[in-house]
Design an enzyme around this catalytic site. Structure first.
Site, PDB file in Angstrom:
ATOM      1  N   PRO A 118       0.791  -1.247   0.000  1.00 58.41           N
ATOM      2  CA  PRO A 118       0.000   0.000   0.000  1.00 58.41           C
ATOM      3  C   PRO A 118       0.823   1.298   0.000  1.00 58.41           C
ATOM      4  CG  PRO A 118       0.087  -0.937   2.213  1.00 58.41           C
ATOM      5  CD  PRO A 118       0.794  -1.920   1.307  1.00 58.41           C
ATOM      6  N   ALA A 129       4.032   1.905   2.043  1.00 61.89           N
ATOM      7  CA  ALA A 129       4.848   2.261   3.219  1.00 61.89           C
ATOM      8  C   ALA A 129       6.331   2.442   2.863  1.00 61.89           C
ATOM      9  CB  ALA A 129       4.687   1.200   4.306  1.00 61.89           C
ATOM     10  N   TRP A 130       6.861   1.552   2.026  1.00 62.96           N
ATOM     11  CA  TRP A 130       8.270   1.713   1.631  1.00 62.96           C
ATOM     12  C   TRP A 130       8.438   3.024   0.848  1.00 62.96           C
ATOM     13  CZ3 TRP A 130      11.938  -2.844   0.149  1.00 62.96           C
ATOM     14  CH2 TRP A 130      12.014  -3.750   1.222  1.00 62.96           C
ATOM     15  N   ASP A 151       2.913  -1.374  -8.740  1.00 62.24           N
ATOM     16  CA  ASP A 151       2.278  -2.554  -8.139  1.00 62.24           C
ATOM     17  C   ASP A 151       1.146  -3.073  -9.021  1.00 62.24           C
ATOM     18  OD1 ASP A 151       2.447  -3.669  -4.973  1.00 62.24           O
ATOM     19  OD2 ASP A 151       0.695  -4.319  -6.113  1.00 62.24           O
ATOM     20  N   ASP A 165       2.003  -5.020 -13.929  1.00 62.28           N
ATOM     21  CA  ASP A 165       2.790  -6.211 -13.601  1.00 62.28           C
ATOM     22  C   ASP A 165       4.229  -5.958 -14.020  1.00 62.28           C
ATOM     23  OD1 ASP A 165       4.009  -8.692 -13.427  1.00 62.28           O
ATOM     24  OD2 ASP A 165       2.318  -9.765 -14.340  1.00 62.28           O
ATOM     25  N   ASP A 202       9.965  -5.273  -2.600  1.00 65.01           N
ATOM     26  CA  ASP A 202       9.340  -6.007  -1.496  1.00 65.01           C
ATOM     27  C   ASP A 202       8.236  -6.884  -2.097  1.00 65.01           C
ATOM     28  OD1 ASP A 202       9.115  -6.605   1.237  1.00 65.01           O
ATOM     29  OD2 ASP A 202       7.575  -5.087   1.557  1.00 65.01           O
ATOM     30  N   LYS A 215      13.446  -8.697  -1.753  1.00 65.63           N
ATOM     31  CA  LYS A 215      12.962  -9.718  -0.816  1.00 65.63           C
ATOM     32  C   LYS A 215      12.983 -11.074  -1.487  1.00 65.63           C
ATOM     33  CE  LYS A 215       8.481  -9.785   0.605  1.00 65.63           C
ATOM     34  NZ  LYS A 215       7.531  -9.161   1.532  1.00 65.63           N
TER      35      LYS A 215
HETATM   36  N1  SAM Z   1       6.577  -2.649   0.480  1.00 63.04           N
HETATM   37  C1  SAM Z   1       5.118  -2.501   0.503  1.00 63.04           C
HETATM   38  C2  SAM Z   1       4.784  -1.470   1.540  1.00 63.04           C
HETATM   39  O1  SAM Z   1       5.638  -1.186   2.382  1.00 63.04           O
HETATM   40  O2  SAM Z   1       3.680  -0.913   1.516  1.00 63.04           O
HETATM   41  C3  SAM Z   1       4.444  -3.831   0.784  1.00 63.04           C
HETATM   42  C4  SAM Z   1       4.578  -4.786  -0.385  1.00 63.04           C
HETATM   43  S1  SAM Z   1       3.597  -6.246  -0.287  1.00 63.04           S
HETATM   44  C5  SAM Z   1       4.467  -7.218   0.888  1.00 63.04           C
HETATM   45  C6  SAM Z   1       3.956  -7.075  -1.815  1.00 63.04           C
HETATM   46  C7  SAM Z   1       3.347  -6.438  -3.050  1.00 63.04           C
HETATM   47  O3  SAM Z   1       3.942  -7.014  -4.229  1.00 63.04           O
HETATM   48  C8  SAM Z   1       1.841  -6.653  -3.193  1.00 63.04           C
HETATM   49  O4  SAM Z   1       1.168  -5.425  -3.121  1.00 63.04           O
HETATM   50  C9  SAM Z   1       1.696  -7.289  -4.583  1.00 63.04           C
HETATM   51  O5  SAM Z   1       0.579  -6.817  -5.297  1.00 63.04           O
HETATM   52  C10 SAM Z   1       3.001  -6.871  -5.269  1.00 63.04           C
HETATM   53  N2  SAM Z   1       3.378  -7.682  -6.429  1.00 63.04           N
HETATM   54  C11 SAM Z   1       3.467  -9.036  -6.502  1.00 63.04           C
HETATM   55  N3  SAM Z   1       3.789  -9.433  -7.737  1.00 63.04           N
HETATM   56  C12 SAM Z   1       3.932  -8.301  -8.486  1.00 63.04           C
HETATM   57  C13 SAM Z   1       4.241  -8.068  -9.850  1.00 63.04           C
HETATM   58  N4  SAM Z   1       4.461  -9.075 -10.704  1.00 63.04           N
HETATM   59  N5  SAM Z   1       4.305  -6.782 -10.288  1.00 63.04           N
HETATM   60  C14 SAM Z   1       4.060  -5.759  -9.428  1.00 63.04           C
HETATM   61  N6  SAM Z   1       3.750  -5.927  -8.130  1.00 63.04           N
HETATM   62  C15 SAM Z   1       3.682  -7.183  -7.652  1.00 63.04           C
END
Ligand code: SAM
Length: 190
Positions: free
Chosen positions: A33, A35-36, A62, A79, A104, A144
């Site tokens: 959402p 935060a980073w 995202d 994506d 992340d 990550k």
């Molecule tokens: N770092 C973020 C924060 O601090 O708010 C939290 C990230 S959350 C753990 C992981 C995110 O990776 C999810 O919102 C997911 O939709 C995204 N994600 C996963 N696969 C993805 C892709 N292929 N392309 C873009 N985003 C992706």
């Protein structure tokens, strides 16, 4: 006031290893959402809050929608593995390349540990391929990963392309035992 507790992982990593500083340009992958991105906006001075130091830039990407954040540019519902996303990223960057790539990203967990691990590593490998087009020489990548049998493959690829690669396990991540980060510095470029 952070959108998610994950902020504390990046704060902890950055306090120790200083990957963000005023003036740097950052791509935040899997930013929702946000935060980073909040942490990055502060640390690179993306809002120009401190006029005495350079002003940086933050672009978050995202699959999900990300609510607007002052100081950041967001590419929602995109994506990272899709080739058209690279073109969109390039069109939004103020310069051709960034100093720092943060990831992340986490794929939707299937519950099948090996499969989730593999999907996660593939996301990182895909991002590493993109680095050629969007990361400055000497740049930094923080990503990550979930530990498993293919982690060494990602680590080896990072070591080929960066001069300094280390594994980080933030205290803030301890509850998720399989989660770690690779910090790769000094990108050799291509
Ligand atoms: N770092 C973020 C924060 O601090 O708010 C939290 C990230 S959350 C753990 C992981 C995110 O990776 C999810 O919102 C997911 O939709 C995204 N994600 C996963 N696969 C993805 C892709 N292929 N392309 C873009 N985003 C992706």
């Amino acid at each position: 006031h952070y959108r998610c507790r994950s902020a504390f992982k990046l704060l902890e990593i950055d306090d120790k290893l200083h990957i963000l500083r005023p003036g740097l340009s950052v791509l935040d992958c899997g930013a929702a959402p946000g935060a980073w991105s909040q942490v990055a906006v502060q640390r690179v001075n993306a809002l120009g809050t401190d006029p005495a130091v350079p002003t940086g830039f933050v672009l978050g990407v995202d699959l999900l929608r990300i609510s607007p954040l002052e100081g950041a540019v967001f590419l929602s519902e995109a994506d990272i593995a899709d080739p058209s996303t690279l073109r969109s990223i390039q069109s939004l960057l103020p310069a051709e390349k960034v100093d720092v790539i943060l990831s992340d990203m986490a794929p939707n967990a299937t519950g099948i540990k090996e499969l989730d691990h593999q999907k996660q590593i593939n996301l990182c490998l895909g991002l590493l391929n993109l680095s050629q087009s969007i990361l400055k020489p000497k740049g930094t990548m923080l990503c990550k990963f979930w530990d498993g049998y293919e982690s060494h493959l990602l680590q080896n690829r990072l070591k080929e392309q960066f001069q300094d690669v280390r594994t980080i396990k933030p205290h803030a991540s301890r509850k998720d035992s399989a989660e770690s980060y690779y910090l790769a510095r000094l990108y050799k470029g291509k």
